[in-house]
Design an enzyme around this catalytic site. Structure first.
Site, PDB file in Angstrom:
ATOM      1  N   ASP A  15       0.843  -1.212  -0.544  1.00  0.00           N
ATOM      2  CA  ASP A  15       0.130   0.284  -0.012  1.00  0.00           C
ATOM      3  C   ASP A  15       0.949   1.038   0.031  1.00  0.00           C
ATOM      4  O   ASP A  15       0.565   1.703   0.780  1.00  0.00           O
ATOM      5  CB  ASP A  15      -1.536   0.141   1.345  1.00  0.00           C
ATOM      6  CG  ASP A  15      -1.575  -1.396   1.589  1.00  0.00           C
ATOM      7  OD1 ASP A  15      -1.998  -1.767   0.789  1.00  0.00           O
ATOM      8  OD2 ASP A  15      -1.930  -1.997   2.645  1.00  0.00           O
ATOM      9  N   GLU A 224     -11.584  -0.278  -3.298  1.00  0.00           N
ATOM     10  CA  GLU A 224     -10.719   0.446  -2.606  1.00  0.00           C
ATOM     11  C   GLU A 224      -9.365   1.415  -2.681  1.00  0.00           C
ATOM     12  O   GLU A 224      -9.377   1.145  -4.508  1.00  0.00           O
ATOM     13  CB  GLU A 224     -10.400  -0.269  -1.524  1.00  0.00           C
ATOM     14  CG  GLU A 224      -9.226  -2.043  -1.621  1.00  0.00           C
ATOM     15  CD  GLU A 224      -9.053  -2.766  -0.705  1.00  0.00           C
ATOM     16  OE1 GLU A 224      -8.992  -3.235   0.341  1.00  0.00           O
ATOM     17  OE2 GLU A 224      -8.277  -3.442  -1.473  1.00  0.00           O
TER      18      GLU A 224
HETATM   19  O1  FUB Z   1      -3.174  -3.477   3.539  1.00  0.00           O
HETATM   20  C1  FUB Z   1      -4.647  -4.037   4.359  1.00  0.00           C
HETATM   21  C2  FUB Z   1      -5.086  -3.943   3.137  1.00  0.00           C
HETATM   22  O2  FUB Z   1      -5.254  -4.465   1.485  1.00  0.00           O
HETATM   23  C3  FUB Z   1      -5.780  -2.192   2.084  1.00  0.00           C
HETATM   24  O3  FUB Z   1      -5.738  -1.175   3.219  1.00  0.00           O
HETATM   25  C4  FUB Z   1      -6.527  -2.266   1.255  1.00  0.00           C
HETATM   26  O4  FUB Z   1      -6.035  -1.081   0.325  1.00  0.00           O
HETATM   27  C5  FUB Z   1      -5.070  -3.791   0.534  1.00  0.00           C
HETATM   28  O5  FUB Z   1      -4.354  -3.353   0.321  1.00  0.00           O
END
Ligand code: FUB
Length: 325
Positions: A15, A224
């Site tokens: 991320d 997301e």
């Molecule tokens: O790293 C945890 C979660 O996985 C993140 O918040 C999302 O975007 C995904 O990458």
């Protein structure tokens, strides 16, 4: 480093939020760990508990690990899961935005403040009032106004907030399944960067006919990993499509949208998640992203990589053919 190699291999990272501060490229990733928690659709296996900051003078050059900049035990309101963070600078202070579960198990977004881009960051005692869900991405426009984009479906709980109140029963669903897709959220940030200065509103993504992307359009709807960058006066909102595993983008004339779907930036990577940032550094544009190649494909043990991107005459994003060496 080539585009096939992680920027670091001594820890797992994911991320990546990349920013240029004080002439260097700083990266604010999640710090993945082997939590020992069995995998499930809610993402309980993503049991991260601190943040490290990395920097580089050149893309492809040595990467400095500045060590732990914020840890769970120092944040009074957090119970677990320090997920994807981002950072911003304003008036000489540095702000780390991070999602985590509060003591009730609900994701909120916190902010921690530091004097240097590498931290350490001191957390505010409470999450940002009115915040919810995950994946904060900050953007400071040329006029100094800052914005916070956020939201993530499934484990990120965005689907639980349809009424404005948290509905736990919707936690393991991916509603809605028809009608307009769930949107990422955005709010203006206050001058001191520690609270929302506007209502939280939807980041609306339109199709080529000007209609909101439908929730059944899994290849294009938001899931997301919000990111905002500006190129030639246009606002580029990019995001992950989640279970279809694309990084996609949409373009608008205003940081609050609406945005019109523009295309895909990256095809699916090794691993389930895909999450990125886009930054200009020394006259070139880069996509920071992650995959799970370093762990041989373990979804929650990921590694950050970089690819150069270019824009065509229409402002469409493409991966550059020549990649960082
Ligand atoms: O790293 C945890 C979660 O996985 C993140 O918040 C999302 O975007 C995904 O990458």
């Amino acid at each position: 480093m080539t585009d096939k190699e992680p920027i670091v291999t001594h820890v797992y990272t994911a991320d990546p939020s990349a920013h240029v501060f004080k002439g260097k490229l700083y990266v604010y990733p999640s710090h993945d760990i082997d939590s020992g928690i069995p995998s499930n659709d809610n993402g309980d296996q993503y049991g991260m508990n601190d943040y490290r900051v990395f920097s580089m003078e050149e893309v492809g050059g040595p990467v400095t690990d500045h060590g732990v900049a914020l840890k769970q035990e120092d944040i009074p309101w957090v119970s677990k899961q320090l997920w994807a963070p981002d950072a911003a600078e304003k008036n000489g202070k540095y702000y780390l935005y991070f999602p985590a579960r509060d003591k009730e198990g609900t994701f909120r977004i916190g902010v921690a403040v530091g004097d240097e881009p590498s931290g350490p960051f001191k957390p505010e005692p409470e999450p940002i009032n009115g915040s919810f869900s995950i994946d904060p991405a900050s953007f400071v426009d040329d006029d100094g106004q800052a914005y916070l984009y956020f939201g993530g479906i499934w484990g990120g709980q965005l689907q639980c907030w349809g009424t404005g109140e948290f509905i736990k029963a919707k936690y393991s669903t991916m509603e809605p399944q028809s009608g307009p897709a769930l949107s990422a959220k955005v709010a203006k940030l206050s001058e001191d960067m520690r609270s929302f200065a506007s209502e939280v509103q939807d980041v609306v993504i339109l199709d080529e006919e000007g209609k909101p992307i439908d929730s059944s359009d899994h290849d294009r709807r938001f899931f997301e990993a919000s990111w905002m960058h500006k190129y030639k006066g246009k606002y580029y909102f990019s995001y992950s499509t989640g279970d279809t595993h694309y990084l996609a983008y949409a373009v608008g004339d205003n940081p609050l949208g609406p945005f019109t779907y523009g295309g895909r930036i990256l095809e699916p990577v090794i691993g389930w998640t895909t999450h990125h940032s886009i930054v200009e550094f020394k006259g070139k544009w880069y996509l920071f992203y992650h995959d799970s190649s370093l762990s041989g494909g373990v979804n929650h043990l990921r590694c950050v990589k970089i690819r150069e991107i270019v824009y065509d005459d229409q402002g469409k994003i493409k991966l550059a053919e020549a990649q960082p060496k």
